[in-house]
Design an enzyme around this catalytic site. Structure first.
Site, short mmCIF file in Angstrom:
data_model
loop_
_atom_site.label_atom_id
_atom_site.label_comp_id
_atom_site.label_asym_id
_atom_site.label_seq_id
_atom_site.Cartn_x
_atom_site.Cartn_y
_atom_site.Cartn_z
CE LYS A 129 -4.53 0.67 0.04
NZ LYS A 129 -5.53 -0.12 -0.67
CG ASP A 169 -7.26 3.41 -1.05
OD1 ASP A 169 -7.43 4.22 -0.12
OD2 ASP A 169 -7.62 2.23 -1.00
CB THR A 213 -14.27 -1.96 -4.47
OG1 THR A 213 -12.96 -1.93 -5.04
CG2 THR A 213 -14.16 -2.21 -2.98
#
Length: 447
Positions: A129, A169, A213
């Site tokens: 990440k 993100d 998602t």
């Protein structure tokens, strides 16, 4: 603190000692370790090889300065991060988050979760990440471009299609991915499509990536409801957030026959008893980038400034905004109002206290590492298409996504049964993912 297996307590103590002040990372590690007691008892080789201790330490942590010039000619300096956590299953894979709340501990918690999420997909990707404390809100397109170019000028040396593949993100959407990819291409003189995912459809992106998602979360929860003879059909649903994940979770819930009656942003929540008009919400949030109150005004719905969206009665709740947004009080309110299932669309949006409330009340609970894995799964499908110089249809890609999400559900449920805790999707997800990563680490030696 949760009572850990005695063999795991020293590992957690070491995590606390080595990572002071990183409370979100501590929480993520504790949630996983809490599930692994029966696993290490069944597989003592994992303890002998110190697999769990190794798994809690990132393979690489990168922190760098991001200097750039804003529209007024002022030099601004932000901090960039990339935590490459584990590559036992494949190249590092995980998003970039641009938000003022981003600190090293935030990125480590997200990267740690990503290891297990990626493993559950069954696809060959490791966990990572990254991001920055830069806030793209209220910045011009030119400012965002200059920031992304400066960010990539450092990051490019650490990534690659066989090394580390970032995606988007919070705060990083198609616009930001485009600027990042353009700078990577400019610096390296390579059109390396698979180095970033979430690209535009016309230049290497995948169909369904924007929706993945949210769609995946709804599909997983639908499978979970079916284990109790239920479904979304005819049920009232509450979805926190109104960003990408929330919007497409709502869209898929409506396709499955449910009615989303409330959603939110940081200013408050809107209650719409007729059901959220997803197309209007997309226009307000994705095109105009306005507040949720604007939706309420145009739709004639009720806007509640502040307050808790979890007070709205529903059968299913999908927290899709940010970490630790659903606390113990919110969980109690949901239980009192008859909620039967909760699925995490965001990363770790439910506090440990809230999870305990759901367990004691018998509420079905889907952790984010399982329920929101659709995004990274579709990113991996984008990598496949890039590698083969191919482009799949929306229908084909959505079919693959649904197949993966149903497979994740089946795997989590079967693992929970294996350890005699049927219906415990937290343990099922953690144990199934951990065993896969642990076996790869054992096979590859002391890494």
């Amino acid at each position: 603190m949760t009572r850990l297996d005695s063999a795991l307590e020293p590992i957690y103590d070491q995590v606390l000692q080595r990572n002071p002040g990183e409370t979100e990372f501590h929480q993520a590690v504790l949630e996983v370790l809490d599930s692994l007691g029966p696993v290490v008892r069944k597989h003592p080789a994992y303890g002998d090889a110190r697999v769990i201790a190794r798994l809690c330490e990132p393979e690489r942590q990168i922190i760098f300065r991001v200097p750039w010039v804003d529209d007024k000619g002022r030099i601004e300096i932000f901090r960039g991060f990339r935590v490459e956590f584990n590559s036992a299953l494949g190249p590092y894979k995980g998003g970039l988050r641009f938000h003022p709340s981003v600190l090293l501990g935030t990125v480590k918690f997200l990267g740690f979760e990503q290891i297990f999420k990626n493993a559950l997909t069954g696809l060959p990707i490791g966990g990572a990440k990254g991001g920055s404390d830069f806030d793209p809100k209220d910045r011009s397109d030119m400012e965002i471009m200059r920031f992304c170019q400066s960010f990539m000028t450092e990051l490019y040396r650490h990534i690659g299609e066989y090394t580390d593949v970032p995606a988007g993100d919070i705060g990083v959407g198609g616009r930001e991915i485009g600027y990042l990819f353009g700078q990577y291409k400019r610096i390296t003189n390579r059109y390396e499509s698979a180095v970033l995912t979430g690209k535009g459809i016309g230049w290497g992106g995948s169909q369904v990536r924007r929706e993945a998602t949210g769609y995946g979360t709804a599909v997983f929860v639908e499978e979970m409801l079916r284990t109790k003879g239920g479904s979304f059909d005819g049920e009232k649903v509450v979805v926190s957030g109104s960003g990408n994940v929330a919007i497409y979770a709502m869209e898929k819930v409506h396709q499955l026959g449910g009615t989303v009656v409330a959603c939110s942003d940081s200013s408050g929540y809107v209650y719409d008893e007729r059901g959220i008009d997803v197309e209007l919400l997309k226009d307000v949030k994705e095109v105009r980038r306005a507040r949720i109150s604007q939706y309420a005004e145009e739709r004639g719905a009720r806007f509640v400034a502040g307050g808790s969206i979890w007070d709205v009665p529903c059968k299913v709740a999908l927290p899709c905004a940010t970490q630790n947004e659903l606390d113990g009080a919110g969980a109690l309110a949901l239980v009192r109002n008859g909620c039967v299932a909760v699925g995490e669309g965001a990363n770790m949006p439910t506090t440990p206290e809230a999870v305990q409330v759901f367990r004691e009340a018998g509420v079905l609970f889907a952790p984010g590492k399982a329920a929101n894995a659709g995004g990274v799964a579709t990113s991996a499908l984008e990598m496949q298409q890039n590698a083969s110089r191919d482009s799949w249809s929306f229908e084909h890609t959505e079919g693959r996504l649904e197949e993966i999400m149903r497979g994740i559900h089946e795997r989590c449920a079967a693992t929970a049964d294996e350890y005699d805790v049927p219906g415990n999707y937290v343990l099922g997800a953690n144990a199934a993912a951990f065993v896969q990563v642990a076996e790869a680490m054992l096979a590859q030696g002391v890494i």
